[in-house]
Design an enzyme around this catalytic site. Structure first.
Site, PDB file in Angstrom:
ATOM      1  CB  CYS A  75      43.838  33.924  39.078  1.00  0.00           C
ATOM      2  SG  CYS A  75      42.405  33.846  37.960  1.00  0.00           S
ATOM      3  CB  CYS A  78      41.197  32.111  41.746  1.00  0.00           C
ATOM      4  SG  CYS A  78      41.940  31.097  40.443  1.00  0.00           S
ATOM      5  CG  HIS A 190      37.078  34.372  31.651  1.00  0.00           C
ATOM      6  ND1 HIS A 190      38.308  33.843  31.310  1.00  0.00           N
ATOM      7  CD2 HIS A 190      37.023  35.600  31.058  1.00  0.00           C
ATOM      8  CE1 HIS A 190      38.972  34.714  30.562  1.00  0.00           C
ATOM      9  NE2 HIS A 190      38.212  35.781  30.401  1.00  0.00           N
ATOM     10  CD  GLN A 192      35.380  39.639  27.935  1.00  0.00           C
ATOM     11  OE1 GLN A 192      35.250  40.845  28.055  1.00  0.00           O
ATOM     12  NE2 GLN A 192      36.350  39.099  27.192  1.00  0.00           N
TER      13      GLN A 192
END
Length: 380
Positions: A75, A78, A190, A192
């Site tokens: 990932c 991470c 997450h 944006q």
């Protein structure tokens, strides 16, 4: 208080750590070096002007190669390990923001042509950032502990203010896509942040209507202020009411599941919220997302879109920050797809009654908030 620590990745992109826990302990961060030795960043994509609609379209073919649903040990969001040098060089973090490696806009900054026409092509200037909410590999904003969610809100505020000050930026948009049905390509919790070189069509329509209303009201009342007051008076579409924020299903909801979260005080963007307002926003927003997930036995896909006022001072006077949370989920096993009327004509047809959706959300029982440092409650 939050410690804010900026650094650079090996290709020159900016990365910023937001550490509230470290601030409480007085432990400043020493940023680790990005070990990947990435090649220099490529050029910005292009923007093409649609003369039929007056809209700009970004062309970002380089995004075809972006990461898609990697294994947990690969990932990119991470913390870095000896086996996986990710986008975050640190071995641990709280909240981190960095420039997207595959941006739709930027890294170049500047203004678009003032008088475009058919065939006008320009640099897709602007900036696209990724905000990782937590070091855990799976989850979403709703799975965060309240302390971590509060830090995310501070990070949104910081980036909104900083990006609004960049040359050529006309609109800053913070958002979270949640769930595979929305098209999410990373399971890591997450969101944006886009800084556009133009005011996008949806934001432009909202801004124009708000400015028109304020002028007609002689500057005495805002459009969203009137809508909020009307919804609170009606009551049948209200979901949550707090001291500083309320959430309701809008009277003319477009989506099967749609909720607006609105501050009681007119404020142009997240950066304008007081500390007390951010504290309650943390509580109310997590409660709302908990109710959304309690409607069905599996996590609900959604888009959480923060509608902030455009950067232009002339539009900020009537602008009114609010969240538009929308989901295409219309039943346990059914999704709404944008077909002919919606996709081609922009004429929405809702499959649900807003009053019934609001009643279901009021009756839903959110799960208990996550404790700090606990694993996420749900896969995103």
């Amino acid at each position: 208080m939050t410690f804010i620590t900026p650094t650079l990745l090996s290709d020159g992109r900016e990365l910023i750590y937001f550490d509230a826990g470290r601030a409480a302990s007085g432990l400043h961060r020493a940023p680790e070096e990005d070990q990947r030795g990435l090649p220099p960043r490529g050029p910005s994509g292009s923007a093409r002007y649609d003369a039929l609609t007056g809209e700009w379209i970004a062309v970002a073919a380089h995004r075809q190669s972006r990461t898609h649903l990697p294994q947990a040990d690969q990932c990119p969001l991470c913390p870095s390990t000896s086996d996986n040098h990710s986008e975050v060089p640190a071995a641990d973090y709280e909240v981190v923001v960095f420039e997207n490696r595959f941006p739709s806009f930027g890294p170049d900054l500047g203004d678009l042509p003032a008088h475009p026409g058919w065939g006008t092509t320009a640099t897709a200037s602007g900036r696209c950032e990724v905000i990782a909410f937590d070091p855990a590999h799976e989850g979403s904003f709703g799975s965060l502990a309240p302390e971590r969610a509060r830090t995310v809100i501070d990070a949104w505020a910081h980036r909104t203010e900083a990006l609004s000050a960049l040359p050529g930026i006309k609109q800053v948009f913070c958002f979270e896509n949640r769930g595979a049905d929305i098209g999410v390509t990373l399971l890591h919790p997450h969101g944006q942040i886009y800084a556009y070189p133009f005011v996008p069509p949806r934001a432009a329509a909202l801004a124009a209507k708000a400015a028109q209303f304020l002028e007609a009201a002689g500057g005495r009342q805002t459009l969203m202020g009137q809508v909020l007051a009307s919804e609170r008076d009606a009551g049948d579409r209200m979901v949550v009411e707090g001291t500083h924020f309320s959430a309701f299903v809008p009277f003319a909801a477009r989506w099967p599941l749609e909720v607006h979260l609105v501050p009681h005080r007119q404020v142009a963007d997240i950066a304008g919220l007081s500390g007390t307002e951010r504290d309650e926003l943390t509580e109310v927003y997590l409660d709302l997302l908990g109710r959304v997930d309690a409607l069905y036995p599996t996590p609900t896909p959604y888009i959480a879109a923060w509608q902030q006022a455009p950067v232009d001072d002339a539009l900020r006077r009537s602008g009114y920050l609010h969240l538009q949370l929308t989901s295409p989920r219309r039943a346990v096993d059914k999704l709404k797809f944008l077909a002919g009327s919606e996709a081609a004509m922009g004429a929405f047809i809702n499959d649900t009654m807003p009053e019934q959706v609001a009643a279901a959300l009021r009756a839903a029982t959110p799960a208990a908030p996550a404790a700090a440092g606990s694993p996420p409650k749900d896969p995103a």
